[in-house]
Design a protein around this motif. Structure first.
Motif, PDB file in Angstrom:
ATOM      1  N   VAL A   1       0.921  -1.323  -0.178  1.00 33.64           N
ATOM      2  CA  VAL A   1       0.229  -0.126   0.037  1.00 33.64           C
ATOM      3  C   VAL A   1       1.007   1.208   0.023  1.00 33.64           C
ATOM      4  CG1 VAL A   1      -1.733   1.308   1.325  1.00 33.64           C
ATOM      5  CG2 VAL A   1      -1.980  -1.174   1.108  1.00 33.64           C
ATOM      6  N   HIS A   2       0.532   2.072  -1.019  1.00 36.56           N
ATOM      7  CA  HIS A   2       1.270   3.439  -0.841  1.00 36.56           C
ATOM      8  C   HIS A   2       0.100   4.407  -1.173  1.00 36.56           C
ATOM      9  CE1 HIS A   2       5.542   2.068  -2.072  1.00 36.56           C
ATOM     10  NE2 HIS A   2       4.724   0.688  -2.422  1.00 36.56           N
ATOM     11  N   TYR A   3       0.366   5.676  -0.684  1.00 42.51           N
ATOM     12  CA  TYR A   3      -0.614   6.665  -0.914  1.00 42.51           C
ATOM     13  C   TYR A   3      -0.296   8.105  -0.980  1.00 42.51           C
ATOM     14  CZ  TYR A   3      -0.295   8.265   4.183  1.00 42.51           C
ATOM     15  OH  TYR A   3       0.337   8.760   5.268  1.00 42.51           O
ATOM     16  N   HIS A   4      -0.980   8.963  -1.688  1.00 44.48           N
ATOM     17  CA  HIS A   4      -0.749  10.414  -1.772  1.00 44.48           C
ATOM     18  C   HIS A   4      -2.090  10.964  -1.224  1.00 44.48           C
ATOM     19  CE1 HIS A   4       0.587  14.283  -3.433  1.00 44.48           C
ATOM     20  NE2 HIS A   4      -1.050  14.281  -3.753  1.00 44.48           N
ATOM     21  N   ASN A   5      -1.856  12.011  -0.375  1.00 42.62           N
ATOM     22  CA  ASN A   5      -2.979  12.853   0.290  1.00 42.62           C
ATOM     23  C   ASN A   5      -2.435  14.112   0.735  1.00 42.62           C
ATOM     24  OD1 ASN A   5      -5.597  12.151   1.215  1.00 42.62           O
ATOM     25  ND2 ASN A   5      -4.722  12.583   3.765  1.00 42.62           N
ATOM     26  N   ARG A   6      -3.336  15.078   1.099  1.00 43.28           N
ATOM     27  CA  ARG A   6      -3.007  16.500   1.210  1.00 43.28           C
ATOM     28  C   ARG A   6      -2.074  16.424   2.535  1.00 43.28           C
ATOM     29  NH1 ARG A   6      -8.498  20.065   1.922  1.00 43.28           N
ATOM     30  NH2 ARG A   6      -8.967  17.911   2.822  1.00 43.28           N
ATOM     31  N   LYS A   7      -2.333  15.546   3.129  1.00 43.88           N
ATOM     32  CA  LYS A   7      -1.232  15.349   4.664  1.00 43.88           C
ATOM     33  C   LYS A   7      -0.969  13.853   4.672  1.00 43.88           C
ATOM     34  CE  LYS A   7      -4.767  16.358   7.760  1.00 43.88           C
ATOM     35  NZ  LYS A   7      -5.073  17.628   8.879  1.00 43.88           N
ATOM     36  N   LYS A   8      -0.094  13.739   5.685  1.00 45.44           N
ATOM     37  CA  LYS A   8      -0.004  12.390   5.963  1.00 45.44           C
ATOM     38  C   LYS A   8      -1.029  11.939   7.090  1.00 45.44           C
ATOM     39  CE  LYS A   8       5.034  11.634   5.769  1.00 45.44           C
ATOM     40  NZ  LYS A   8       6.524  11.676   6.689  1.00 45.44           N
ATOM     41  N   VAL A   9      -1.571  10.632   7.030  1.00 43.40           N
ATOM     42  CA  VAL A   9      -2.151  10.161   7.807  1.00 43.40           C
ATOM     43  C   VAL A   9      -1.671   9.811   9.224  1.00 43.40           C
ATOM     44  CG1 VAL A   9      -3.841   9.040   6.228  1.00 43.40           C
ATOM     45  CG2 VAL A   9      -1.980   7.717   7.372  1.00 43.40           C
TER      46      VAL A   9
ATOM     47  N   ALA B   1       1.444   1.511   5.272  1.00 44.36           N
ATOM     48  CA  ALA B   1       1.283   2.404   4.065  1.00 44.36           C
ATOM     49  C   ALA B   1       2.593   3.177   3.993  1.00 44.36           C
ATOM     50  CB  ALA B   1      -0.138   3.226   4.061  1.00 44.36           C
ATOM     51  N   THR B   2       3.027   3.430   2.703  1.00 44.33           N
ATOM     52  CA  THR B   2       4.007   4.238   2.456  1.00 44.33           C
ATOM     53  C   THR B   2       3.466   5.787   1.837  1.00 44.33           C
ATOM     54  OG1 THR B   2       5.560   2.418   1.903  1.00 44.33           O
ATOM     55  CG2 THR B   2       5.999   4.872   1.049  1.00 44.33           C
ATOM     56  N   TYR B   3       3.775   6.717   2.474  1.00 47.57           N
ATOM     57  CA  TYR B   3       3.539   8.037   1.705  1.00 47.57           C
ATOM     58  C   TYR B   3       4.248   8.564   0.952  1.00 47.57           C
ATOM     59  CZ  TYR B   3       2.103  13.228   1.814  1.00 47.57           C
ATOM     60  OH  TYR B   3       1.803  14.364   1.812  1.00 47.57           O
ATOM     61  N   TRP B   4       3.585   9.236  -0.082  1.00 47.04           N
ATOM     62  CA  TRP B   4       4.253   9.817  -1.152  1.00 47.04           C
ATOM     63  C   TRP B   4       3.722  11.557  -1.053  1.00 47.04           C
ATOM     64  CZ3 TRP B   4       8.013   7.795  -4.479  1.00 47.04           C
ATOM     65  CH2 TRP B   4       8.196   6.645  -4.377  1.00 47.04           C
ATOM     66  N   ASP B   5       4.965  12.534  -0.935  1.00 49.92           N
ATOM     67  CA  ASP B   5       4.433  13.811  -1.051  1.00 49.92           C
ATOM     68  C   ASP B   5       4.202  14.185  -2.697  1.00 49.92           C
ATOM     69  OD1 ASP B   5       4.189  16.642  -0.020  1.00 49.92           O
ATOM     70  OD2 ASP B   5       5.898  16.788  -1.239  1.00 49.92           O
ATOM     71  N   SER B   6       4.749  13.640  -3.485  1.00 52.45           N
ATOM     72  CA  SER B   6       4.664  13.738  -4.929  1.00 52.45           C
ATOM     73  C   SER B   6       3.817  12.823  -5.557  1.00 52.45           C
ATOM     74  CB  SER B   6       5.992  13.713  -5.593  1.00 52.45           C
ATOM     75  OG  SER B   6       6.035  13.729  -7.067  1.00 52.45           O
ATOM     76  N   LEU B   7       2.606  13.292  -5.960  1.00 50.74           N
ATOM     77  CA  LEU B   7       1.747  12.453  -6.682  1.00 50.74           C
ATOM     78  C   LEU B   7       2.438  11.731  -8.024  1.00 50.74           C
ATOM     79  CD1 LEU B   7      -1.110  11.222  -7.273  1.00 50.74           C
ATOM     80  CD2 LEU B   7      -1.632  12.956  -8.311  1.00 50.74           C
ATOM     81  N   ASP B   8       3.221  12.634  -8.730  1.00 50.21           N
ATOM     82  CA  ASP B   8       3.860  12.020  -9.971  1.00 50.21           C
ATOM     83  C   ASP B   8       4.824  10.916  -9.739  1.00 50.21           C
ATOM     84  OD1 ASP B   8       2.638  14.178 -11.279  1.00 50.21           O
ATOM     85  OD2 ASP B   8       4.500  15.326 -11.841  1.00 50.21           O
ATOM     86  N   GLN B   9       5.405  11.102  -8.759  1.00 45.80           N
ATOM     87  CA  GLN B   9       6.560  10.131  -8.215  1.00 45.80           C
ATOM     88  C   GLN B   9       5.875   8.739  -7.834  1.00 45.80           C
ATOM     89  OE1 GLN B   9       9.206  11.492  -5.453  1.00 45.80           O
ATOM     90  NE2 GLN B   9      10.123  13.092  -6.776  1.00 45.80           N
ATOM     91  N   MET B  10       4.831   8.867  -7.310  1.00 46.18           N
ATOM     92  CA  MET B  10       4.132   7.801  -6.721  1.00 46.18           C
ATOM     93  C   MET B  10       3.550   6.778  -7.954  1.00 46.18           C
ATOM     94  SD  MET B  10       0.638   7.197  -4.272  1.00 46.18           S
ATOM     95  CE  MET B  10      -0.593   7.531  -5.496  1.00 46.18           C
ATOM     96  N   ILE B  11       2.727   7.652  -8.895  1.00 37.16           N
ATOM     97  CA  ILE B  11       1.867   6.918  -9.875  1.00 37.16           C
ATOM     98  C   ILE B  11       2.600   6.377 -10.828  1.00 37.16           C
ATOM     99  CG2 ILE B  11      -0.240   8.114  -9.496  1.00 37.16           C
ATOM    100  CD1 ILE B  11       0.629   9.904 -11.763  1.00 37.16           C
ATOM    101  N   ALA B  12       3.989   6.821 -11.027  1.00 32.72           N
ATOM    102  CA  ALA B  12       5.002   6.222 -11.972  1.00 32.72           C
ATOM    103  C   ALA B  12       5.294   4.852 -11.451  1.00 32.72           C
ATOM    104  CB  ALA B  12       6.150   7.307 -12.147  1.00 32.72           C
ATOM    105  N   ARG B  13       5.265   4.680 -10.183  1.00 31.12           N
ATOM    106  CA  ARG B  13       5.828   3.311  -9.612  1.00 31.12           C
ATOM    107  C   ARG B  13       4.841   2.301  -9.317  1.00 31.12           C
ATOM    108  NH1 ARG B  13       9.001   7.541  -8.597  1.00 31.12           N
ATOM    109  NH2 ARG B  13      11.372   7.365  -8.220  1.00 31.12           N
ATOM    110  N   MET B  14       3.469   2.559  -9.446  1.00 27.59           N
ATOM    111  CA  MET B  14       2.399   1.592  -8.908  1.00 27.59           C
ATOM    112  C   MET B  14       2.020   0.747 -10.081  1.00 27.59           C
ATOM    113  SD  MET B  14       2.085   2.660  -5.919  1.00 27.59           S
ATOM    114  CE  MET B  14       3.701   3.065  -5.576  1.00 27.59           C
TER     115      MET B  14
END
Length: 328
Positions: A176-184, A194-207
């Protein structure tokens, strides 16, 4: 507004139990059939009612609110999403807005996992073979899909539904990885691994799978635009059980047709019932008619929340699920 039997107008048919309780508690006008109200009917409703109970099919914009009578004091939305309501204008006119958060979170998360499995395991294609009567028996190479255990799931929006999706995904062995306005909260992240990604671009490129679980707001409109969709891996899958406007549907259709994405599971669409016809033609796409919250239990819970919000307001208190602009 205590000790008053408030006039309530409901814009769509609701579960019978909910309508009956409303009839017992309030001076309610129920919808005779399950068709959306016309604009003229909505105008008449906001002019005459103390409380309006709309659904996501009703556009409660500034123009409509501008025609509201002085009686209208509460819009008790039947549903969690309020992107169809101009909350800012309502607040300016002294009209409170409430919703039904959390009631359908588990049901929508179930549907998200169902779509992930349907797309990756090619369930609709198998169903079509069986319904056609052309199945010739088992084959080692027929309709091979992909295993979801071990795959990376990127969740866009880690609210109630996103977290419920994460719990289910972990049970299936997904990372599980996630992007959100702030960390849970740290405890929740640890529980979900769950791994948090501050960058949506970086997250979706790896999913391997991307799940859309954020609301539709001005900042999330086309959040998954053509540029971001192109960042996804060609063998990745995208699933949306939130709001159709978050994805650029035309760009998604082009990529799916070109083979630049492996598949998509969509329960919501950018233009409501007007779905891109080229999207319907693809066998690597699963399309559902906004069924995410469609359980008897979920719809009753939504109704109970509406009743509680109205009753609390009628007793002179702030509705427990009041929506304010700062929440959007």
């Amino acid at each position: 507004m205590p000790n008053q039997k408030l006039s309530v107008v409901v814009t769509r048919r609701l579960p019978e139990h909910v309508e009956t309780r409303m009839k017992e508690l309030f001076d309610v006008t129920l919808r005779p059939d399950d068709t959306p109200m016309s604009r003229d009917e909505l105008v008449n409703a906001v002019k005459t009612a103390d409380i309006l109970v709309p659904t996501l099919t009703d556009k409660i914009d500034a123009g409509l609110l501008g025609q509201a009578g002085e009686k209208l004091k509460l819009i008790a939305n039947y549903g969690a999403g309020v992107d169809h309501i101009d909350v800012h204008t309502a607040r300016q006119r002294g009209v409170l807005v409430s919703n039904t958060p959390g009631a359908a979170a588990e049901d929508t998360a179930d549907m998200t996992m169902a779509l992930i499995l349907a797309v990756t395991r090619r369930i609709p294609e198998g169903l079509a073979v069986m319904q056609s009567g052309n199945w010739e028996g088992w084959s080692p190479t027929a309709l091979m899909g992909g295993r979801i255990a071990g795959r990376r799931l990127g969740i866009l929006g880690m609210g109630r539904i996103g977290q419920a999706v994460a719990r289910r995904a972990r049970a299936f062995g997904m990372q599980v990885h996630y992007h959100n306005r702030k960390k849970v909260h740290e405890g929740i992240a640890d529980e979900l691994e769950a791994t948090y990604w501050d960058s949506l671009d970086q997250m979706i490129a790896r999913m391997d799978v991307v799940s859309i679980n954020c609301p539709h707001t001005p900042s999330t409109y086309h959040l998954m635009n053509a540029r971001r969709l192109k960042l996804m891996k060609p063998d990745a899958v995208i699933v949306n059980t939130s709001r159709g406007e978050v994805i650029d549907e035309n760009a998604l259709t082009r990529m799916l047709r070109a083979g630049d994405l492996a598949g998509a599971g969509l329960d919501v669409f950018e233009h409501g019932t007007q779905i891109n016809p080229r999207l319907r033609e693809l066998n690597n796409v699963v399309l559902l008619p906004h069924m995410g919250s469609a359980t008897r239990e979920g719809r009753l819970e939504m109704g109970e929340k509406v009743l509680l919000n109205i009753k609390t307001f009628a007793d002179g208190h702030r509705p427990p699920d009041q929506v304010v602009p700062g929440m959007l």
